[in-house]
Motif scaffolding. Structure first.
Motif, PDB file in Angstrom:
ATOM      1  N   ARG A 132      10.108  -5.154  -3.200  1.00  0.00           N
ATOM      2  CA  ARG A 132      10.690  -6.313  -4.507  1.00  0.00           C
ATOM      3  C   ARG A 132      11.250  -6.235  -5.580  1.00  0.00           C
ATOM      4  N   THR A 133      12.335  -7.137  -5.692  1.00  0.00           N
ATOM      5  CA  THR A 133      12.793  -7.067  -7.304  1.00  0.00           C
ATOM      6  C   THR A 133      12.766  -8.450  -8.007  1.00  0.00           C
ATOM      7  N   LYS A 134      11.962  -9.507  -7.240  1.00  0.00           N
ATOM      8  CA  LYS A 134      11.717 -10.264  -7.890  1.00  0.00           C
ATOM      9  C   LYS A 134      10.158 -10.942  -7.799  1.00  0.00           C
ATOM     10  N   ARG A 135       9.074 -11.402  -8.093  1.00  0.00           N
ATOM     11  CA  ARG A 135       8.166 -11.884  -7.907  1.00  0.00           C
ATOM     12  C   ARG A 135       8.125 -13.138  -8.489  1.00  0.00           C
ATOM     13  N   ARG A 136       7.287 -14.130  -8.639  1.00  0.00           N
ATOM     14  CA  ARG A 136       6.121 -15.402  -9.254  1.00  0.00           C
ATOM     15  C   ARG A 136       4.836 -15.105  -9.405  1.00  0.00           C
ATOM     16  N   ASP A 137       4.418 -15.263 -10.597  1.00  0.00           N
ATOM     17  CA  ASP A 137       3.473 -15.577 -11.613  1.00  0.00           C
ATOM     18  C   ASP A 137       2.209 -16.347 -10.838  1.00  0.00           C
ATOM     19  N   ALA A 138       1.483 -16.620 -11.129  1.00  0.00           N
ATOM     20  CA  ALA A 138       0.721 -17.954 -11.332  1.00  0.00           C
ATOM     21  C   ALA A 138       0.790 -19.072 -11.321  1.00  0.00           C
ATOM     22  N   ASP A 139       2.041 -19.254 -12.691  1.00  0.00           N
ATOM     23  CA  ASP A 139       1.976 -20.677 -12.764  1.00  0.00           C
ATOM     24  C   ASP A 139       3.606 -20.310 -12.666  1.00  0.00           C
ATOM     25  N   GLY A 140       4.053 -19.720 -11.966  1.00  0.00           N
ATOM     26  CA  GLY A 140       5.609 -20.084 -11.140  1.00  0.00           C
ATOM     27  C   GLY A 140       6.715 -18.971 -11.756  1.00  0.00           C
ATOM     28  N   GLU A 141       6.148 -18.937 -13.037  1.00  0.00           N
ATOM     29  CA  GLU A 141       7.530 -18.040 -13.153  1.00  0.00           C
ATOM     30  C   GLU A 141       7.693 -16.836 -12.590  1.00  0.00           C
TER      31      GLU A 141
END
Length: 456
Positions: free
Chosen positions: A416-425
């Motif tokens: 993947r090229t994008k992911r979300r951290d636990a805070d949604g960032e």
């Protein structure tokens, strides 16, 4: 790349954003810096959105523009300094020391990648005896014909007695930016893709000597990997495990702070050293004499010193790791991208381990026990059910380095090229980045496997 103070600020923000664990610090800086650029929305442009062009044949080196350089012919063709084009004073920004150097320049022909690119990542394989070094630059053209500036993508020597190996901060033209070792288009949605590029190699030596660097391979991986949080799953196709040595980066926590201090910062050189030794190469006792004899696995310390980027302040510069591996003169090494675990299986099937870069939250990779915004590990095989066998240097000791990770989880966090951290960032992923190291004289099966993934 940001200035050193800003870089540390970015690192601090990333540490707060990821789950506690053994974060690959050098790779983490790259991931967060890339995320700071306008993300854009990239649509797929080709079935295989990666183009590799590496100059390495006799015809390659006889071509291009020579200004004081010459082609080295024979069993392993290359590029060398013949007659200096001139002499220049170079001030090393990391020591403040100014020295005169003779130099010569080779400029490649223009290469038009099959895919208009949003990123360029270089690789080079070279021998730099004491008293020599080289600079790697790239320029190109955008789709509208506008030229990129000449970007410096590395001032490099195998050792650190002549110059301090380093990338160059603060390069950009408003359309693209250099993030340590990667030329990245700032806003792919605006259509500013790179449609052609040229490489420039400047070879330096002490004045009045006959010394020369010799470059065996140089080029770049151009890519336009689409933005994606998810990736299609591949079906298992291979059950094999390669006998790759196992080293832990955590064995070295606190060692050599001048080279980023071991532990989380050494995932890349530790992975490189494992793979170099798989091919039967390792530093000599004389090369290891500087290492504290009380330290276990001194060759990992050696790899960290030989990959350390004094501008980046870490060991995670991707081309510097490949260049280190190729200082063993019968190894080739490049940085590229793969598109699936099926391609990775092709390489494992030919006996080639693959060093991969990925980022993930702790809960996204079962059994890892940590989360990271950027980490390198070495894939050494696949189980009968298709799960990934990895030598993961983020382990408490060498005996724990071998890990088995669930196939679908591992494929997702790597490609993947994008992911979300636990805070949604939203954070950046690497989109399948890997290092490939293989013998200078590969077997027919190895040549076929490399060709199948676009590396020649």
């Amino acid at each position: 790349m940001t200035a050193p103070t800003s870089r540390r600020t970015v690192i601090g923000a990333a540490v707060a954003a990821v789950t506690a664990g053994a974060v690959g610090l050098a790779a983490m800086t790259r991931a967060t810096a890339s995320a700071a650029a306008p993300p854009g929305r990239r649509a797929p442009r080709a079935a295989r959105p990666v183009d590799n062009r590496f100059w390495h044949t006799e015809a390659d080196w006889l071509g291009g523009d020579h200004t004081g350089t010459r082609a080295v012919t024979g069993t392993r063709p290359g590029l060398a300094l013949d007659r200096p084009a001139g002499t220049t004073d170079h001030t090393d920004p990391h020591t403040g020391r100014t020295r005169p150097w003779e130099y010569a320049v080779w400029t490649s022909p223009e290469h038009r990648p099959a895919v208009p690119a949003t990123e360029l990542i270089p690789s080079w394989n070279a021998h730099t005896p004491s008293g020599t070094w080289l600079q790697v630059e790239v320029t190109g053209r955008y789709a509208d014909g506008t030229a990129l500036p000449w970007y410096v993508l590395g001032r490099w020597a195998a050792g650190d007695t002549d110059i301090l190996r380093a990338s160059v901060d603060g390069q950009g033209d408003g359309r693209s930016t250099v993030w340590t070792d990667t030329v990245a288009v700032d806003d792919p949605a605006a259509g500013h893709r790179i449609t052609a590029y040229r490489l420039r190699l400047t070879l330096y030596r002490r004045p009045g000597t006959s010394l020369t660097p010799t470059v065996w391979r140089a080029g770049a991986m151009a890519s336009d990997v689409p933005d994606r949080f998810e990736v299609p799953a591949s079906a298992p196709g291979l059950a094999r495990e390669l006998a790759v040595p196992r080293y832990s980066q955590n064995t070295h926590i606190g060692q050599y702070p001048e080279y980023a201090g071991g532990g989380e910062a050494w995932c890349s050189p530790t992975s490189s050293q494992m793979t170099v030794e798989y091919w039967g190469r390792r530093p000599t006792p004389d090369e290891l004499a500087w290492v504290n004899p009380d330290f276990a696995d001194p060759q990992v310390c050696h790899a960290a010193r030989r990959t350390y980027d004094h501008a980046y302040e870490g060991c995670g510069n991707w081309p510097f790791n490949a260049a280190y591996a190729a200082t063993y003169p019968d190894l080739n090494a490049v940085v590229t991208r793969l598109g699936s675990l099926t391609e990775l299986e092709t390489l494992i099937g030919a006996g080639i381990p693959v060093i991969t870069s990925q980022s993930f939250l702790k809960e996204e990779l079962t059994g890892a026990g940590y989360g990271t915004a950027g980490h390198l590990m070495t894939v050494v095989g696949f189980t009968a059910t298709g799960d990934v066998i990895a030598n993961d240097p983020s382990s408490p000791g060498n005996e724990a380095v071998r890990r088995v990770y669930r196939r679908a989880e591992w494929e997702r966090i790597w490609l993947r090229t994008k992911r979300r951290d636990a805070d949604g960032e939203v954070r950046s992923g690497t989109g399948g980045v890997c290092y490939l190291y293989w013998p200078a004289v590969p077997t027919a099966a190895q040549r076929a496997a490399l060709a199948a993934v676009g590396v020649h």
